[in-house]
Design a protein around this motif. Structure first.
Motif, short mmCIF file in Angstrom:
data_model
loop_
_atom_site.label_atom_id
_atom_site.label_comp_id
_atom_site.label_asym_id
_atom_site.label_seq_id
_atom_site.Cartn_x
_atom_site.Cartn_y
_atom_site.Cartn_z
N ILE A 94 0.84 -1.20 0.00
CA ILE A 94 0.00 0.00 0.00
C ILE A 94 0.87 1.25 0.00
CG2 ILE A 94 -1.75 1.29 1.28
CD1 ILE A 94 -2.80 -1.35 2.34
N THR A 97 2.26 1.74 -3.39
CA THR A 97 1.24 2.26 -4.31
C THR A 97 1.07 3.76 -4.11
OG1 THR A 97 0.11 0.14 -4.16
CG2 THR A 97 -1.15 1.95 -5.08
N PHE A 101 1.72 7.12 -6.75
CA PHE A 101 0.83 8.23 -7.10
C PHE A 101 1.48 9.57 -6.76
CE2 PHE A 101 -2.35 5.23 -7.90
CZ PHE A 101 -3.33 5.87 -8.60
N GLN B 284 -5.95 2.94 -9.81
CA GLN B 284 -7.00 3.79 -9.26
C GLN B 284 -8.02 2.94 -8.50
OE1 GLN B 284 -8.34 6.15 -12.59
NE2 GLN B 284 -6.26 6.83 -13.02
N ILE B 286 -7.25 0.21 -6.93
CA ILE B 286 -6.60 -0.13 -5.66
C ILE B 286 -6.83 1.00 -4.66
CG2 ILE B 286 -4.37 -0.53 -4.54
CD1 ILE B 286 -3.46 -1.87 -7.16
N ILE B 287 -6.73 2.24 -5.14
CA ILE B 287 -6.95 3.40 -4.26
C ILE B 287 -8.37 3.39 -3.71
CG2 ILE B 287 -7.14 5.91 -4.23
CD1 ILE B 287 -4.45 5.97 -4.95
N LEU B 290 -8.67 0.87 -1.05
CA LEU B 290 -8.00 1.23 0.20
C LEU B 290 -8.78 2.28 0.96
CD1 LEU B 290 -4.31 1.28 -1.01
CD2 LEU B 290 -5.45 -0.44 0.39
#
Lengths: 315, 356
Positions: A94, A97, A101, B284, B286-287, B290
């Motif tokens: 996480i 990730t 971004f 996106q 995955i975001i 989360l």
């Protein structure tokens, strides 16, 4: 025949050119993974390095300063990743990730603020990575053409193989290398022997960001001459794939990177020839080959046992 | 634990706090590059809430993110990290596109065929990875990254086939037939003042959210999948076929990613372009997963939030602010969610050695 030799030279040149950024990043990924920290933020760190390298080289005119700053900017994001995952035990995937971004966002917003565009201004040849052996090989016979093509590559490409040897040495011939690998296998045992697991992992994550930053800078300071939002599109993930392919060893990762580099090189050579082969299918080859190689030759990859698991210090 | 303390400790509160700090970091960053954050955020939010049309755009943007988020959340809950959602999305879009162009079928039937094709393609893409994992022990993250790229180039290849490729000069496929589109009836769009791309997609997303909830929480299948995710050895000892479970989980997750691709194509895209880089819808998703803490309702809300910010962000260029600041904000939010367990708000000090 002459044409073939000439094309072969271009193929070797292009292969090395595309291998270098991947190999820097892959070595970075090796450091992080063997110490027990999954780092999929490599992609974002590469993007940051790609931007910083091109921007610093543009303003200072010094490619090596740009290259160094690229590494440091990658390291800054690695530090974030390290603090989150090593210190606070955050989920490593996480956090990675998030970096993927955050870093490109920061790079592009900064580019827009400085250059008024998401692309940086193209570097002058003097601010780009130097070509070491220009003029050493004269053209003429097919084989001298071949040599000329092969050795028209940039300093960063030679450097990556020097770094590879150093990294290999650190991994297998130094105390730090042994400790680092042990931290990825059995951190608890390391702690009982007095090794500071958190510190070791932190250093490894920072090194991974530094190398990823250098890899990114290769794309914008050697392969091309400017940063664009599309400069880094998946190279970080390919580098990670090369590392898993190479069973988490730097020398194995090199073979993986060369494989991807070769396929990119083939795409360049065949794309510019009269052969009628779909570029799309050609581009697919390295990915299909990787899967096939994994099935038939490599088999189960030994993942460092404690990879991905946060280590909580025993009191 | 007092009620207030419970609220402060909840995942919802932590997420909310992460979002607020994310916006604060974005503001600092905007200041650093000499853009007024007040102006930028005002533009961001007014463009989201200015009209039914803009709100419906947010929903349109959110739909694929919600479905992908559900797909990723489902995989998370079953112990696999579906980083391959991107590839499943791409093959799903392409399958729907090919069916939508070539198959002569009436309205209602055709979109169903398209979505079914997308689900099958996405599921297949997921199952291959699962098969490689259980049969040869190949690291699923690696093969998913590979299959994302294979999907990407495959889609570009198919889009270039004469039967599929646009007749004009566009580097894209033909448009799918009108009958394949899942847009809301025109009278509704006109009557409510919605955007032209308002589609049934959001209802599909809602249905899938319910489905994920039911599978995960209420069925034996979901129990088996979760058990394998928690502890594979223990699950096997308990008589569960772990290999089959992993493949089933990836098939379901993949099918959802494929459907996300189909709804996007049949709602707003209508055709698929030949891309030079991945669109990273998967990440996106995955975001969204989360933000929603892998809970179906949470993912639905998280996806809506992300869709709205994404739409609002795309309007920032109008005032000369970089729209990528949205990525900075979202990156920060995810980063903070990852470390949110350190926001530990206790009202009273715990007794030493209290609970063991």
């Amino acid at each position: 025949m002459d044409n073939l030799i000439n094309n072969l030279g271009i193929l070797v040149y292009a292969t090395l050119l595309y291998t270098a950024p991947l190999l820097y990043a892959a070595m970075g990924s090796c450091f992080s993974e063997v110490s027990g920290v999954v780092n999929i933020g490599i992609e974002g760190m590469m993007t940051m390095g790609a931007f910083t390298g091109a921007a610093v080289a543009y303003f200072t005119g010094n490619p090596w300063l740009g290259f160094l700053c690229a590494g440091l900017s990658g390291m800054a994001f690695a530090l974030l990743h390290g603090v989150a995952t090593v210190k606070f035990g955050a989920d490593q995937t996480i956090s990675g990730t998030a970096i993927n971004f955050l870093a490109p966002g920061v790079a592009i917003v900064t580019a827009k603020a400085i250059f008024n565009s998401s692309d940086t201004i193209p570097l002058e040849p003097t601010s780009k990575m130097p070509i070491l052996f220009s003029g050493v090989f004269s053209s003429g016979t097919p084989w001298s053409n071949f040599m000329k093509n092969v050795f028209s590559t940039y300093a960063s490409t030679y450097l990556v193989f020097v770094v590879l040897v150093v990294v290999w040495f650190v991994f297998y011939k130094t105390r730090f290398g042994l400790r680092m690998r042990a931290c990825g296998e059995h951190p608890m045992a390391c702690q009982s022997l007095g090794i500071d697991v958190h510190r070791t992992r932190m250093i490894c994550v920072c090194l991974s960001g530094f190398l990823a930053g250098l890899g990114g800078a290769c794309m914008t300071m050697a392969t091309s001459n400017q940063f664009r939002p599309t400069s880094i599109v998946g190279q970080g993930f390919i580098a990670i794939a090369a590392v898993i392919f190479g069973k988490f060893r730097p020398q194995g990762a090199m073979i993986g990177c060369l494989l991807f580099g070769l396929c990119s090189g083939l795409r360049v050579v065949i794309g510019s020839s009269s052969l009628n082969i779909s570029v799309q299918l050609l581009s697919m080859i390295p990915y299909v080959v990787t899967v096939i190689v994994l099935i038939f030759f490599v088999g189960k990859s030994h993942v460092p046992a404690a990879n991905g698991k946060p280590f909580v210090k025993a009191k | 634990m007092s009620k207030l303390e419970k609220i402060l400790q909840s995942a919802f509160f932590r997420t909310l706090l992460s979002i607020l700090i994310g916006f604060a970091v974005g503001a600092i960053f905007l200041l650093a590059v000499n853009i007024s954050p007040v102006e930028a955020y005002e533009k961001l939010f007014t463009s989201i809430f200015s009209s039914p049309k803009s709100l419906s755009y947010c929903v349109v943007y959110a739909t694929p993110l919600i479905i992908l988020g559900l797909s990723v959340a489902f995989s998370f809950r079953t112990g696999v990290f579906n980083i391959g959602a991107e590839g499943q999305f791409v093959v799903g879009s392409m399958a729907a596109c090919v069916v939508g162009i070539l198959v002569p079928a009436p309205p209602v039937i055709l979109p169903i065929l398209c979505i079914a094709a997308a689900a099958i393609a996405g599921a297949l893409w997921g199952v291959i990875v699962g098969f490689l994992k259980v049969k040869w022990g190949i690291n699923e993250v690696l093969s998913m990254i590979m299959f994302n790229w294979i999907a990407f180039y495959l889609s570009n290849y198919i889009a270039d086939i004469p039967l599929i490729k646009s007749d004009g000069n566009a580097e894209a496929t033909k448009n799918v037939q009108e009958a394949a589109m899942i847009l809301l009836p025109e009278s509704w769009i006109k009557g409510l003042g919605l955007c032209n791309s308002a589609s049934w997609g959001i209802f599909i997303a809602a249905a899938l959210a319910v489905m994920v909830y039911v599978i995960i929480e209420k069925t034996a299948l979901g129990y088996r999948l979760k058990a394998v995710g928690y502890n594979r050895d223990a699950a096997e000892y308990g008589g569960i076929n772990a290999n089959l479970s992993i493949m089933t989980a990836l098939a379901i997750s993949g099918a959802m990613s494929g459907i996300a691709g189909a709804t996007n194509l049949l709602g707003i895209g209508q055709r698929i372009a030949i891309f030079s880089a991945q669109e990273s819808y998967g990440f996106q998703g995955i975001i969204a997963a989360l933000i929603g803490a892998n809970n179906p309702l949470g993912v639905f809300v998280g996806g809506l939030f992300y869709g709205a910010i994404k739409y609002g962000g795309s309007r920032l260029n109008i005032i000369g602010a970089p729209s990528e600041v949205v990525n900075v904000i979202m990156g920060t939010v995810i980063f903070l969610i990852a470390i949110s367990h350190i926001f530990n708000f206790r009202l009273k000090k715990k007794k030493k050695g209290g609970d063991k």
